[in-house]
Design an enzyme around this catalytic site. Structure first.
Site, mmCIF file in Angstrom:
data_model
loop_
_atom_site.group_PDB
_atom_site.id
_atom_site.type_symbol
_atom_site.label_atom_id
_atom_site.label_comp_id
_atom_site.label_asym_id
_atom_site.label_seq_id
_atom_site.Cartn_x
_atom_site.Cartn_y
_atom_site.Cartn_z
ATOM 1 N N GLU A 1 -2.173 3.864 -5.458
ATOM 2 C CA GLU A 1 -0.790 3.416 -5.477
ATOM 3 C C GLU A 1 -0.068 3.968 -6.711
ATOM 4 O OE1 GLU A 1 2.871 1.899 -5.398
ATOM 5 O OE2 GLU A 1 1.487 1.946 -3.680
ATOM 6 N N TYR B 1 18.759 -14.374 8.875
ATOM 7 C CA TYR B 1 17.621 -15.192 9.294
ATOM 8 C C TYR B 1 17.027 -15.845 8.063
ATOM 9 C CZ TYR B 1 15.096 -10.728 8.388
ATOM 10 O OH TYR B 1 14.613 -9.546 7.868
ATOM 11 N N ASP C 1 5.977 4.763 7.581
ATOM 12 C CA ASP C 1 7.215 5.462 7.246
ATOM 13 C C ASP C 1 6.993 6.913 6.854
ATOM 14 O OD1 ASP C 1 8.780 3.279 7.764
ATOM 15 O OD2 ASP C 1 9.132 2.738 5.675
ATOM 16 N N ARG D 1 8.820 -9.779 2.513
ATOM 17 C CA ARG D 1 7.949 -8.607 2.363
ATOM 18 C C ARG D 1 6.851 -8.847 1.322
ATOM 19 N NH1 ARG D 1 8.446 -3.140 3.534
ATOM 20 N NH2 ARG D 1 10.466 -3.599 4.485
#
Length: 396
Positions: A37, A221, A299, A111
């Site tokens: 990462e 939401y 993605d 998320r």
């Protein structure tokens, strides 16, 4: 180069949703996994995510759903309202229908909560998964025996498989296919979250609610058991440079873009402390996702416009199918070709559907949304049936 003779050692580039899901799926089928990462730490990036039943089933199969559920919110229905008046165009029940028709609930989640559930999953259950933060990968090299991740620091880490799950600015995709130019859609999205208690009577309804208007729309939401309101508000622009999830704008500009709209939208924009501004870029489906022992995921290979709410879910599906194809063979290149062949047509269809919805939401004219009113108001079964291919798709 760091020597590695383990024939089942996967290098996963990127610790986002797709990367962590891939690491977990591979780890559960016996792979040793190293996740690389770029960021020094995994923080609270982004805001709300809608998880449809096809994605929720993957999380259940990965063993992280029970950990995630307490942080989620289950919407009662999906509805459309007019952006200025708030008048309801249609409402279609979702909560019980999703479980009955598609075998899993439809959930809203932050998320960061999803990332934490996935990260905790990779750290438990005796899996051989290592997360290395601060490890930016700039490319790779490979031969018939294996593949090597090349880091910005000069370090080289060897494995038998490399998964590029490094997002829309994927270094792995660029190394594989070159630097492709994205197309600006003409849409820019504001993203905010606000505690519901600060919104009073202007809090969003307990639904997945689409607010439509000329050349703009919004989606509201709730998250975290209903205590946090999420708003994504999209407006048209003629030109834009840069593609980022984390660019910040101002409260004044956000309110100007939605002046005269319903208080549910404007109050959230006014009360939010931070206003992220996300320019939406589109890409045509890639011809391939695979180069020998290297594959793209999420993605990095099929960035999604948000108008079908499938970006995270498609990455979860990718992760499961990738691990499934690799579970029973040591022929990595062949397994990766099978993975791409299975996933490319589906993700291309979702990309196209998202693009079409983006155009549909911004239709102009008094009767622009009559077809959607008819679909939702008079024929809810038709509405559900039109989503069967998407929500009913099963990869676990």
């Amino acid at each position: 180069m760091e020597a590695d003779r383990d024939v089942r050692h996967a290098l996963v580039v990127g610790a986002g949703i797709g990367g962590l899901a891939a690491a977990l799926a591979l780890g559960r089928t016996g792979w040793r996994v190293t996740v690389l990462e770029r960021a020094a730490a995994i923080g609270e990036i982004g805001a709300g995510i809608q998880l449809s039943p096809n994605g929720v089933r993957v999380l259940s199969a990965l063993g992280v759903l029970d950990r995630l559920l307490p942080t989620t919110f289950r919407p009662e229905a999906v509805e459309m309202r007019l952006g200025r008046s708030g008048r309801r165009v249609f409402r279609v029940e979702l909560a019980e229908t999703a479980v009955r028709r598609w075998g899993a609930p439809y959930l809203h989640v932050h998320r960061s909560d999803l990332l934490e559930a996935l990260r905790a999953g990779t750290a438990g259950g005796g899996l051989d998964i290592t997360l290395l933060t601060g490890s930016a990968v700039r490319g790779y090299a490979q031969d018939p025996r294996g593949v090597t991740a090349v880091l910005d620091s000069g370090r080289r880490i060897a494995g038998s498989l490399l998964v590029g799950a490094d997002g829309i600015h994927s270094a792995i995709r660029e190394r594989m296919l070159g630097a492709g130019e994205p197309r600006f859609t003409g849409h820019v999205a504001w993203r905010v979250t606000v505690p519901v208690e600060r919104l009073g009577g202007d809090a969003p309804p307990p639904t997945a609610c689409l607010w439509v208007g000329e050349r703009r729309h919004a989606v509201t939401y709730r998250l975290r058991g209903g205590t946090l309101a999420n708003l994504v508000a999209v407006v048209e622009r003629d030109a834009w440079r840069g593609e980022s999830w984390t660019e910040r704008g101002t409260r004044r500009d956000a309110l100007a873009d939605f002046a005269g709209w319903h208080p549910t939208v404007t109050t959230a924009l006014r009360e939010a402390e931070t206003h992220f501004r996300w320019a939406l870029f589109d890409r045509e489906p890639l011809e391939t996702w695979v180069d020998g022992r290297v594959a793209l995921l999420g993605d990095a290979c099929h960035p999604m416009l948000p108008y079908l709410a499938q970006g995270a879910t498609m990455a979860l599906e990718d992760a499961w199918v990738l691990a499934d194809r690799l579970a029973h063979t040591d022929d990595v290149p062949r397994a990766l070709r099978s993975y791409a062949a299975a996933r490319l047509p589906r993700t291309a269809r979702v990309q196209a559907g998202s693009r079409e919805n983006g155009q549909r939401f911004h239709r102009e004219g008094r009767f622009a949304h009559v077809p959607l009113w008819f679909l939702g108001k008079l024929a809810p079964r038709v509405y559900h049936r039109r989503l069967d291919w998407l929500y009913g798709h099963r990869v676990p």
